[in-house]
Structure formats: C-alpha cells, structure tokens
Enzyme design. Structure first.
Site, PDB file in Angstrom:
ATOM      1  N   VAL A  74       4.452  10.970   3.955  1.00  0.00           N
ATOM      2  CA  VAL A  74       5.614  10.876   4.855  1.00  0.00           C
ATOM      3  C   VAL A  74       6.744  10.246   4.043  1.00  0.00           C
ATOM      4  O   VAL A  74       6.587   9.142   3.495  1.00  0.00           O
ATOM      5  CB  VAL A  74       5.312  10.044   6.121  1.00  0.00           C
ATOM      6  CG1 VAL A  74       6.579   9.867   6.960  1.00  0.00           C
ATOM      7  CG2 VAL A  74       4.220  10.703   6.959  1.00  0.00           C
TER       8      VAL A  74
ATOM      9  N   HIS B  44       7.391   3.175   3.779  1.00  0.00           N
ATOM     10  CA  HIS B  44       6.558   2.409   4.710  1.00  0.00           C
ATOM     11  C   HIS B  44       5.555   1.551   3.953  1.00  0.00           C
ATOM     12  O   HIS B  44       5.110   1.901   2.863  1.00  0.00           O
ATOM     13  CB  HIS B  44       5.816   3.326   5.686  1.00  0.00           C
ATOM     14  CG  HIS B  44       5.119   4.487   5.047  1.00  0.00           C
ATOM     15  ND1 HIS B  44       5.787   5.629   4.641  1.00  0.00           N
ATOM     16  CD2 HIS B  44       3.810   4.685   4.723  1.00  0.00           C
ATOM     17  CE1 HIS B  44       4.919   6.477   4.103  1.00  0.00           C
ATOM     18  NE2 HIS B  44       3.714   5.929   4.127  1.00  0.00           N
TER      19      HIS B  44
HETATM   20  P1  5GP Z   1       1.467   8.009   3.302  1.00  0.00           P
HETATM   21  O1  5GP Z   1       0.432   9.091   3.123  1.00  0.00           O
HETATM   22  O2  5GP Z   1       2.859   8.620   3.229  1.00  0.00           O
HETATM   23  O3  5GP Z   1       1.307   6.809   2.454  1.00  0.00           O
HETATM   24  O4  5GP Z   1       1.266   7.460   4.775  1.00  0.00           O
HETATM   25  C1  5GP Z   1       1.688   8.141   5.911  1.00  0.00           C
HETATM   26  C2  5GP Z   1       0.869   7.617   7.057  1.00  0.00           C
HETATM   27  O5  5GP Z   1       1.518   7.991   8.264  1.00  0.00           O
HETATM   28  C3  5GP Z   1      -0.545   8.200   7.127  1.00  0.00           C
HETATM   29  O6  5GP Z   1      -1.485   7.129   7.068  1.00  0.00           O
HETATM   30  C4  5GP Z   1      -0.577   8.947   8.456  1.00  0.00           C
HETATM   31  O7  5GP Z   1      -1.806   8.811   9.126  1.00  0.00           O
HETATM   32  C5  5GP Z   1       0.566   8.290   9.236  1.00  0.00           C
HETATM   33  N1  5GP Z   1       1.241   9.156  10.185  1.00  0.00           N
HETATM   34  C6  5GP Z   1       1.705  10.420   9.954  1.00  0.00           C
HETATM   35  N2  5GP Z   1       2.315  10.902  11.056  1.00  0.00           N
HETATM   36  C7  5GP Z   1       2.246   9.917  11.993  1.00  0.00           C
HETATM   37  C8  5GP Z   1       2.696   9.829  13.352  1.00  0.00           C
HETATM   38  O8  5GP Z   1       3.301  10.745  13.918  1.00  0.00           O
HETATM   39  N3  5GP Z   1       2.452   8.658  14.014  1.00  0.00           N
HETATM   40  C9  5GP Z   1       1.802   7.617  13.410  1.00  0.00           C
HETATM   41  N4  5GP Z   1       1.610   6.534  14.155  1.00  0.00           N
HETATM   42  N5  5GP Z   1       1.353   7.668  12.134  1.00  0.00           N
HETATM   43  C10 5GP Z   1       1.568   8.808  11.447  1.00  0.00           C
END
Ligand code: 5GP
Ligand code: ZN
Length: 115
Positions: A97, A101
């Site tokens: 995403v 974060h």
């Molecule tokens: P990344 O992979 O970018 O480090 O982390 C993205 C995180 O966002 C993942 O752990 C995924 O589960 C979470 N995520 C993706 N879409 C959503 C959403 O619509 N709502 C929530 N609460 N978490 C999300």
C-alpha cells in the site's frame, strides 16, 4: 488526499470502521489481515507514498507517528512484553500500500530475521 488511495479513504472516514486513534496529524487502525494478536497500522493523515518520499518538513510528523505507535503499544498492553514497528518500503521491502505506514506488531514472540 490522493484519489484511489485506500488509506486516504480510511483517514477521511470513507472506508473501514472507526479508527483506534485519530488526531489532526495521524490515524491508527487495525490491519485487515493481522500477522500478530496485535497488528495496528499507524499512518500520517497526509498522503506520503513511502519513506522515500518523506521530506525534511515531515520530521515532526514522523516523530509524532513513532510516539503515537508507542502510546498505542502502551494502551493495547504490549509495551512491557515488547513489540515491533515495521515500515516496508518499495518492492524489496514488501510494500503493498503506497501510503506510508508503520506496522505495530505485538502479542506474540516475533522471529528475527523477518522473511
Ligand atoms: P504493506 O504491505 O504495504 O507493508 O502493508 C499494507 C498493510 O495494509 C497490509 O498488512 C494489509 O493487510 C493492510 N491493508 C490493506 N488494505 C487494507 C484495508 O482496506 N484496511 C485495513 N485495515 N488494512 C488494509
Ligand atoms: Zn493516501
């Protein structure tokens, strides 16, 4: 706010339930696919694509992001047992995403090195 960014929609209250925490600068909410008993995402309200795009003017915001994560760890009861903060950046970092974060993971013994 960036169009089509799921995290910007969460900040705006247009997706997901009520956040765990929100103030003028940051928002925290439970990860939809938790990897630990506690898995919270802490994000700046401002759309920053990744740490690569963070600028000097964001330094207070980034500090606030960390301090908010520490406060939530305390509030959620994992401060004493320990927890991990993770910021995946870019393809090799596993970022999926593209709105900066912090993952706050706790509630179980985490392994090292990560996969
Ligand atoms: P990344 O992979 O970018 O480090 O982390 C993205 C995180 O966002 C993942 O752990 C995924 O589960 C979470 N995520 C993706 N879409 C959503 C959403 O619509 N709502 C929530 N609460 N978490 C999300
Ligand atoms: Zn965004």
């Amino acid at each position: 706010m960036s169009q089509n960014c799921i995290f910007c929609k969460i900040v705006a209250g247009k997706s997901g339930g009520p956040p765990l925490y929100q103030d003028e600068h940051v928002t925290a909410f439970k990860d939809i696919n938790p990897q630990a008993p506690l898995h919270v995402l802490v994000i700046p309200n401002k759309h920053i694509v990744s740490l690569n795009e963070a600028e000097a003017e964001d330094r207070v915001l980034l500090g606030h992001l960390f301090l908010t994560a520490a406060k939530l760890a305390q509030q959620e009861g994992v401060a004493a047992s320990g927890y991990r903060l993770v910021t995946n950046t870019g393809p090799n970092g596993g970022q999926s995403v593209f709105h900066l974060h912090l993952h706050l993971l706790g509630g179980r013994r985490l392994t090292w090195p990560p996969g």
